[in-house]
Design an enzyme around this catalytic site. Structure first.
Site, PDB file in Angstrom:
ATOM      1  N   THR B  71       9.963  -4.216   1.524  1.00 10.52           N
ATOM      2  CA  THR B  71       9.290  -3.793   2.755  1.00 10.52           C
ATOM      3  C   THR B  71      10.283  -3.552   3.881  1.00 10.52           C
ATOM      4  O   THR B  71      10.228  -2.522   4.556  1.00 10.52           O
ATOM      5  CB  THR B  71       8.263  -4.864   3.178  1.00 10.52           C
ATOM      6  OG1 THR B  71       7.254  -4.927   2.171  1.00 10.52           O
ATOM      7  CG2 THR B  71       7.626  -4.521   4.511  1.00 10.52           C
ATOM      8  N   CYS B 329      -0.507  -6.822  -2.250  1.00 10.68           N
ATOM      9  CA  CYS B 329      -0.404  -6.961  -0.801  1.00 10.68           C
ATOM     10  C   CYS B 329      -1.653  -6.524  -0.075  1.00 10.68           C
ATOM     11  O   CYS B 329      -1.844  -6.858   1.077  1.00 10.68           O
ATOM     12  CB  CYS B 329       0.797  -6.244  -0.217  1.00 10.68           C
ATOM     13  SG  CYS B 329       1.513  -5.028  -1.281  1.00 10.68           S
TER      14      CYS B 329
END
Lengths: 390, 384
Positions: B71, B329
């Protein structure tokens, strides 16, 4: 599709009767360089050497990249092998070179045939191949003067090749054809460039580095090893010696006048390097010195350093500007590593006012104040650490 | 017996990784930036790890920057690329099925005034070369695409990115999110013409909390383009902060422990074939991805009244089988990938993702097949 690499020799073509020896050394060097990628077959054919991957799954991109750094090669190209009949040749040209033909705007075809029994003559091969390519790639135009891509068709005895543009080779002479020399390597920008330039002329390298712990750290030594690894990509294996220099530097600091520190240090380094070079069968030394760059490299200072040894000292950077040296340093990928700020010997005890025009007599007098110099040098040489850099 | 079939979410750390991390914590815990020997020893491990990752991508050590994971690497890539090139254009081309870290960053950039194109996948989850060529133009400054999609396993036309950029004479930087592809397909950054590549450790049996961003040294990108965190000199000031040497060492060890790609692919293809065979025998099961997608992922619809979250909880509690629904996620939200493919609500609500690694076995697949049979019997569709 079977792909091979074609090597065009460099200055070897000038060598007349020596050519065979030089070619053999070049092949030996290429074999060493490609060793861990897999098995290759090397064949000499007129002024070309064919590198044929035997194992499947060989990474030819890596092979071509490594060969582009081997000295003695003017140019190399990747070629596709095909059947020696026209239908196969034209289809191979279009398929193998698809991406390059798509991206190019102009092209031309060149043809060579070593098999005079082949039914088409070279101009006809060019015409027909060109026509076929135009029929498959409508955006392309023919330009016989300055095309984006030159498609070359070679018709040999057993098969044919099709290849696109050449990749520029590293030039120079094959490593080992010009003897051995010892390079004095610091972590700076200049000495790796000097090493590369002399290796380019076919000289096998042996490296000597001076370390002064605790004044210099392990990081400085690691930096030098990294630099030599990058040079080795071009020069081949470098036998390296790390010479412990602390006692000698402290002796200079304790016994000699300050303004002669650097020049005496360099003289002693040259003397040690010469002794080690002789043991390693070297016939010359190499340094990265350039006139006028720093105080210890004025002409007068260089004269004093030079006469410390009997061997010829090659200084390929002697007439180069810093910019020119940096440019080569970037090309061989040593610049970023060189500028890392780890202190090396040369900057450890820097005099506030170095002598820029030293007289040899004064230098010798200052140097003689170290009365056990021979002993210190022998000690340093005996305790040198050997590292093989590949 | 247990079956861990959720390897796209995370993977079990391999022994080599655990040993490397433990060693760094127990014996080699100096600060890598310290100039004394304790620091230098830690730094040496980092250099080795960096070298492993660089080698696996076909790039130089100096082109690898460590981050806290995929990320952060994606964020650095997107915002950094745009900041570097914003004077040359205003368009960003990406896809509608990227990972959230790319999508959310792209949406933020949209708010900042950039023209973001989200290429839509067809019903099979594929993006075509033509879509790329049509979208990339002279105004494009960044093209960002993942190599393998994490939910549906489709392989994106990443080799076409550099050709689309060249053809359009565009100044665009090329970013490829390789988090799912790393260790599964051979990735050569230079061949792909990529300027930025994201990889993550915990998808390849490495530790969580560490990833890397490859930054092409010839792309003229400086730390000032990437500046989001300010502090020390580490990672060329692109991502300063005391380096996580233990995790970096674990990452390097995991990369070194990767199986040869071709060999592993053969094994996974075998597993995939077996899974499709066994699961295909179950009445009502539909495969959401075909055989031309990555063999590591199978996305299937389960004919039950239970919704996907319930399905996976049932499999986990009663059978010790671990799979996922959509992307981990998203934590239960509808899959944006399956939605973008235009799948109907029934399929969206009841699909699960099975993802393989080199440690999975046919026995685990048998376990799953039996469990699903039982589940469908006990909780059929009509129970609504």
């Amino acid at each position: 599709m079977k792909e091979i690499i074609l090597i065009k020799n460099g200055e070897l073509t000038l060598k007349g009767l020596n050519r065979n020896t030089f070619e053999d050394i070049l092949i030996k060097n290429m074999k060493k360089r490609l060793n861990d990628l897999g098995k290759f077959e090397f064949t000499k054919s007129q002024s070309t050497i064919m590198v044929d991957p035997v194992d499947e799954d060989i990474d030819l991109d890596d092979a071509a990249d490594r060969l582009s750094k081997v000295f003695g090669i003017a140019a190399l190209s990747r070629a596709c092998v095909c059947e020696k009949e026209f239908d196969s040749i034209k289809k191979t040209a279009v398929e193998y070179l698809e991406e390059q033909l798509e991206d190019a705007k102009t092209f031309k075809v060149e043809a060579k045939r070593s098999d005079k029994k082949f039914p088409m003559k070279s101009p006809e091969i060019c015409r027909e191949t060109g026509g076929y390519i135009l029929s498959k790639f409508h955006h392309l135009k023919v330009d016989v003067h300055n095309p984006d891509i030159i498609v070359t068709v070679e018709v040999r005895d057993k098969y044919a090749f099709v290849r696109g543009n050449n990749i520029k080779g590293a030039g120079g002479m094959p490593t080992g054809t010009s003897g051995r020399a010892g390079i004095l390597i610091s972590g700076g920008i200049d000495s790796p460039v000097a090493a590369y330039m002399m290796a380019k002329r076919g000289i096998e390298l042996c490296a000597i580095h001076f370390a002064s712990p605790p004044y210099t750290s392990e990081l400085a030594e690691m930096k030098v090893m990294e630099l030599l690894k990058r040079v080795a990509k071009y020069s081949g294996t470098i036998t390296t010696y790390v010479v412990p220099f602390t006692k000698i530097q402290e002796a200079i600091r304790d016994l000699c006048p300050e303004e002669y520190f650097t020049i005496i240090m360099r003289r002693i380094m040259m003397m040690i390097a010469e002794k080690m070079a002789v043991k390693q069968n070297c016939s010359a030394l190499i340094t990265g010195e350039s006139v006028g760059q720093v105080a210890s490299q004025t002409m007068y200072a260089l004269a004093c350093t030079d006469c410390a040894v009997n061997m010829p000292v090659f200084r390929p950077c002697i007439g180069m500007d810093k910019e020119e040296i940096i440019s080569i340093s970037r090309k061989i990928d040593t610049f970023e590593t060189s500028i890392q700020p780890y202190e090396d010997c040369c900057t450890v005890f820097t005099p506030k006012h170095p002598k820029t025009r030293p007289h040899l007599d004064d230098v010798l007098a200052a140097e003689n104040k170290i009365d056990n110099l021979d002993e210190l040098m022998a000690d340093a040489i005996n305790n040198a650490k050997k590292v093989i850099i590949r | 017996m247990t079956a861990y079939l959720d390897n796209s979410a995370t993977t079990k750390p391999c022994e080599e990784c655990i040993n490397a991390v433990t060693n760094m914590l127990e014996s080699n815990w100096g600060n890598p930036s310290s100039l004394h020997n304790l620091g230098i020893n830690a730094m040496k491990e980092m250099i080795t790890a960096r070298g492993e990752i660089a080698r696996s991508l076909g790039v130089g050590r100096e082109e690898i920057v460590f981050t806290s994971g995929g990320t952060e690497a994606n964020n650095l890539a997107l915002f950094g690329a745009v900041k570097a090139r914003k004077r040359l254009g205003n368009r960003i081309v990406t896809t509608a099925i990227e990972h959230e870290s790319v999508l959310q960053s792209a949406q933020e950039l949209e708010k900042q005034g950039f023209d973001v194109i989200y290429l839509k996948p067809d019903k099979d989850g594929s993006i075509s070369k033509k879509q790329l060529f049509d979208a990339v133009n002279k105004d494009t400054i960044l093209v960002s695409m993942m190599y393998i999609n994490n939910e549906i396993g489709t392989v994106m036309p990443v080799e076409a990115m550099k050709r689309a950029v060249k053809k359009a004479e565009s100044p665009a930087l090329i970013h490829i999110d390789c988090v799912q592809a790393y260790g599964k397909v051979s990735i050569n950054a230079k061949k792909l013409g990529a300027d930025l590549i994201t990889v993550s450790a915990h998808k390849i049996h490495g530790p969580k909390g560490i990833g890397a961003l490859y930054i092409n040294k010839d792309a003229n990108l400086t730390n000032q383009n990437f500046a989001r965190t300010f502090g020390g000199e580490q990672e060329k000031k692109i991502r300063p902060g005391t380096e996580s040497a233990p995790l970096i060492a674990g990452f390097g060890a995991a990369v070194q422990a990767l199986s040869p790609i071709a060999e592993q692919k053969r094994y996974i293809k075998e597993l995939n074939g077996y899974a499709r065979e066994q699961l295909g025998k179950i009445n009502g099961i539909k495969f959401n991805n075909g055989e031309d997608t990555s063999p590591y992922i199978i996305n299937i619809y389960i004919p039950t009244f239970m919704r996907s979250q319930t399905i996976l909880q049932e499999l986990s509690s009663n059978y010790d089988i671990y799979v996922s629904n959509g992307s981990a996620c998203a934590k239960g939200k509808k899959s944006h990938v399956l939605t973008a493919m235009g799948l109907d609500n029934e399929t969206l609500d009841k699909s699960i993702r099975i993802s393989f690694c080199r440690y999975n076995t046919k026995e685990e697949i048998d376990l799953l097949a039996n469990a699903l049979k039982e589940l469908i019997e006990k909780h059929p569709l009509e129970k609504i």
